[in-house]
Scaffold this motif. Structure first.
Motif, PDB file in Angstrom:
ATOM      1  N   ALA A 134       0.808  -1.189  -0.114  1.00 17.63           N
ATOM      2  CA  ALA A 134       0.180  -0.074   0.117  1.00 17.63           C
ATOM      3  C   ALA A 134       1.025   1.069  -0.095  1.00 17.63           C
ATOM      4  N   VAL A 135       1.716   1.306   0.792  1.00 16.65           N
ATOM      5  CA  VAL A 135       2.858   2.527   0.861  1.00 16.65           C
ATOM      6  C   VAL A 135       3.500   2.558  -0.636  1.00 16.65           C
ATOM      7  N   LEU A 136       3.983   1.489  -1.092  1.00 16.14           N
ATOM      8  CA  LEU A 136       4.609   1.841  -2.383  1.00 16.14           C
ATOM      9  C   LEU A 136       3.655   2.144  -3.660  1.00 16.14           C
ATOM     10  N   VAL A 137       2.463   1.605  -3.544  1.00 16.38           N
ATOM     11  CA  VAL A 137       1.476   2.159  -4.565  1.00 16.38           C
ATOM     12  C   VAL A 137       0.863   3.449  -4.330  1.00 16.38           C
ATOM     13  N   LEU A 138       0.907   3.854  -3.240  1.00 17.29           N
ATOM     14  CA  LEU A 138       0.471   5.343  -2.900  1.00 17.29           C
ATOM     15  C   LEU A 138       1.713   6.258  -2.956  1.00 17.29           C
ATOM     16  N   LYS A 139       2.931   6.082  -2.867  1.00 17.72           N
ATOM     17  CA  LYS A 139       4.053   6.486  -3.343  1.00 17.72           C
ATOM     18  C   LYS A 139       4.107   6.905  -4.824  1.00 17.72           C
ATOM     19  N   GLU A 140       3.685   5.722  -5.548  1.00 16.23           N
ATOM     20  CA  GLU A 140       3.672   5.884  -7.009  1.00 16.23           C
ATOM     21  C   GLU A 140       2.407   6.787  -7.636  1.00 16.23           C
ATOM     22  N   TYR A 141       1.531   6.510  -6.790  1.00 12.52           N
ATOM     23  CA  TYR A 141       0.134   7.345  -7.331  1.00 12.52           C
ATOM     24  C   TYR A 141       0.571   8.953  -7.417  1.00 12.52           C
ATOM     25  N   ALA A 187     -10.060  -1.173  -0.401  1.00 12.89           N
ATOM     26  CA  ALA A 187      -9.613  -1.324  -1.758  1.00 12.89           C
ATOM     27  C   ALA A 187     -10.987  -1.449  -2.423  1.00 12.89           C
ATOM     28  N   SER A 188     -11.446  -0.728  -3.760  1.00  7.47           N
ATOM     29  CA  SER A 188     -12.535  -0.884  -4.508  1.00  7.47           C
ATOM     30  C   SER A 188     -12.131  -0.965  -5.791  1.00  7.47           C
ATOM     31  N   ALA A 189     -13.243  -1.311  -6.692  1.00  4.91           N
ATOM     32  CA  ALA A 189     -12.819  -1.310  -8.367  1.00  4.91           C
ATOM     33  C   ALA A 189     -14.173  -1.238  -8.947  1.00  4.91           C
ATOM     34  N   LEU A 190     -14.456  -0.234  -9.788  1.00  2.00           N
ATOM     35  CA  LEU A 190     -15.674   0.106 -10.536  1.00  2.00           C
ATOM     36  C   LEU A 190     -15.451  -0.818 -11.755  1.00  2.00           C
ATOM     37  N   VAL A 191     -16.541  -1.768 -11.901  1.00  2.00           N
ATOM     38  CA  VAL A 191     -16.548  -2.541 -12.942  1.00  2.00           C
ATOM     39  C   VAL A 191     -17.300  -2.099 -14.107  1.00  2.00           C
ATOM     40  N   ILE A 192     -16.396  -2.083 -15.379  1.00  2.00           N
ATOM     41  CA  ILE A 192     -16.822  -1.299 -16.637  1.00  2.00           C
ATOM     42  C   ILE A 192     -16.951  -2.100 -17.771  1.00  2.00           C
ATOM     43  N   VAL A 221      -7.022   4.378  -9.759  1.00  2.00           N
ATOM     44  CA  VAL A 221      -7.503   5.672 -10.493  1.00  2.00           C
ATOM     45  C   VAL A 221      -7.694   6.742  -9.795  1.00  2.00           C
ATOM     46  N   ARG A 222      -8.318   6.645  -8.752  1.00  2.00           N
ATOM     47  CA  ARG A 222      -8.682   7.802  -7.739  1.00  2.00           C
ATOM     48  C   ARG A 222      -8.597   7.182  -6.258  1.00  2.00           C
ATOM     49  N   LEU A 223      -8.521   8.177  -5.182  1.00  2.00           N
ATOM     50  CA  LEU A 223      -8.409   7.861  -3.895  1.00  2.00           C
ATOM     51  C   LEU A 223      -9.826   8.735  -3.452  1.00  2.00           C
ATOM     52  N   THR A 279     -17.778   5.841   7.206  1.00  2.00           N
ATOM     53  CA  THR A 279     -18.775   4.866   7.249  1.00  2.00           C
ATOM     54  C   THR A 279     -19.128   4.551   8.749  1.00  2.00           C
ATOM     55  N   PRO A 280     -20.255   3.501   8.776  1.00  2.00           N
ATOM     56  CA  PRO A 280     -20.531   3.244  10.088  1.00  2.00           C
ATOM     57  C   PRO A 280     -19.469   2.508  10.931  1.00  2.00           C
ATOM     58  N   CYS A 281     -18.454   2.149  10.328  1.00  2.00           N
ATOM     59  CA  CYS A 281     -17.521   1.365  11.087  1.00  2.00           C
ATOM     60  C   CYS A 281     -16.415   2.341  11.536  1.00  2.00           C
ATOM     61  N   ALA A 282     -15.863   3.221  10.553  1.00  2.00           N
ATOM     62  CA  ALA A 282     -14.841   3.901  10.536  1.00  2.00           C
ATOM     63  C   ALA A 282     -14.646   4.662   9.342  1.00  2.00           C
ATOM     64  N   TRP A 283     -13.321   5.743   9.204  1.00  2.00           N
ATOM     65  CA  TRP A 283     -13.206   6.204   8.189  1.00  2.00           C
ATOM     66  C   TRP A 283     -12.485   5.109   7.278  1.00  2.00           C
ATOM     67  N   HIS A 284     -12.912   5.278   5.907  1.00  2.00           N
ATOM     68  CA  HIS A 284     -12.433   4.433   4.719  1.00  2.00           C
ATOM     69  C   HIS A 284     -11.205   5.242   4.149  1.00  2.00           C
ATOM     70  N   LEU A 285     -10.148   4.955   3.941  1.00  2.00           N
ATOM     71  CA  LEU A 285      -9.224   5.475   2.854  1.00  2.00           C
ATOM     72  C   LEU A 285      -9.195   4.581   1.810  1.00  2.00           C
ATOM     73  N   ASP A 286     -10.225   4.846   1.005  1.00  2.00           N
ATOM     74  CA  ASP A 286     -10.374   3.851  -0.426  1.00  2.00           C
ATOM     75  C   ASP A 286      -9.438   4.083  -1.311  1.00  2.00           C
ATOM     76  N   VAL A 287      -9.009   3.256  -2.054  1.00  2.00           N
ATOM     77  CA  VAL A 287      -7.926   3.314  -2.847  1.00  2.00           C
ATOM     78  C   VAL A 287      -8.742   2.567  -4.249  1.00  2.00           C
ATOM     79  N   GLN A 288      -9.156   3.239  -5.248  1.00  2.00           N
ATOM     80  CA  GLN A 288     -10.130   2.648  -6.202  1.00  2.00           C
ATOM     81  C   GLN A 288      -9.305   2.727  -7.474  1.00  2.00           C
ATOM     82  N   TYR A 289      -9.688   1.241  -7.952  1.00  2.00           N
ATOM     83  CA  TYR A 289      -9.269   0.660  -9.317  1.00  2.00           C
ATOM     84  C   TYR A 289     -10.345   0.938 -10.197  1.00  2.00           C
ATOM     85  N   ALA A 290     -10.143   0.360 -11.371  1.00  2.00           N
ATOM     86  CA  ALA A 290     -11.292   0.017 -12.485  1.00  2.00           C
ATOM     87  C   ALA A 290     -11.078  -1.400 -13.064  1.00  2.00           C
TER      88      ALA A 290
END
Length: 171
Positions: A7-14, A46-51, A108-110, A115-126
């Motif tokens: 996650a750190v590597l992905v975010l540093k490269e984003y 982590a999430s992904a928009l299915v296109i 693609v985005r952050l 949410t009801p459980c906590a803050w979500h720091l979502d890393v969004q893919y497609a």
């Protein structure tokens, strides 16, 4: 390499959303458990928009708990080797579609949201749906439906609309 390290590597490269990206990196630096749902201060998701670009449409789920049309996604799990793996697993589980593939180029985005459980720091893919993809509703959904790009703003919130726009720009 641990999921945290990935996650750190992905975010540093984003390269986009510099301020929000730094918030994610600071969170991971101060919370060694920041990848997991148990981290009450918030956690990476982590999430992904299915296109389906051939038909100019996206698949959204009517989330059972939140009762909102959203992209597929959720909490990271111990078996996820990478954030991309987590996003693809979530997209496959929640869409029921086998053979999804992530759009190249990383996230693609952050999007940071409460949410009801906590803050979500979502890393969004497609995720690209294969030709002839057949979706199937999961236990986490009330409904699952394909929407033409131009209809998303009428059913989903701004975060999903921005994800669709960023995904279309990436295409």
């Amino acid at each position: 390499m641990s999921l945290h390290d990935d996650a750190v590597l992905v975010l540093k490269e984003y390269e986009d959303q510099q301020e929000l990206r730094q918030t994610y990196l600071d969170h991971l630096q101060t919370h060694p458990d920041g990848m997991w749902k148990a981290c009450e201060a918030g956690h990476i998701t982590a999430s992904a928009l299915v296109i389906d670009p051939a038909r100019d449409r996206v698949l959204l789920t009517l989330h059972r708990k939140l009762r909102m049309w959203l992209q597929m996604g959720g909490h990271c799990e111990p078996g996820d080797a990478t954030l991309a793996d987590a996003a693809l697993r979530e997209a496959t589980e929640e869409s029921g579609i086998a053979g999804l593939s992530l759009l190249p180029g990383g996230p693609v985005r952050l999007d940071r949201h409460l949410t009801p459980c906590a803050w979500h720091l979502d890393v969004q893919y497609a995720a690209l749906a294969p030709d002839g993809a057949m979706e199937a509703i999961s236990d986490e959904s009330l409904d699952l439906r394909w929407f033409p790009y131009e209809e998303v703003a009428g059913v989903a919130d701004g975060s999903v609309v921005r994800l669709v726009e960023a995904t279309r720009a990436r295409l």
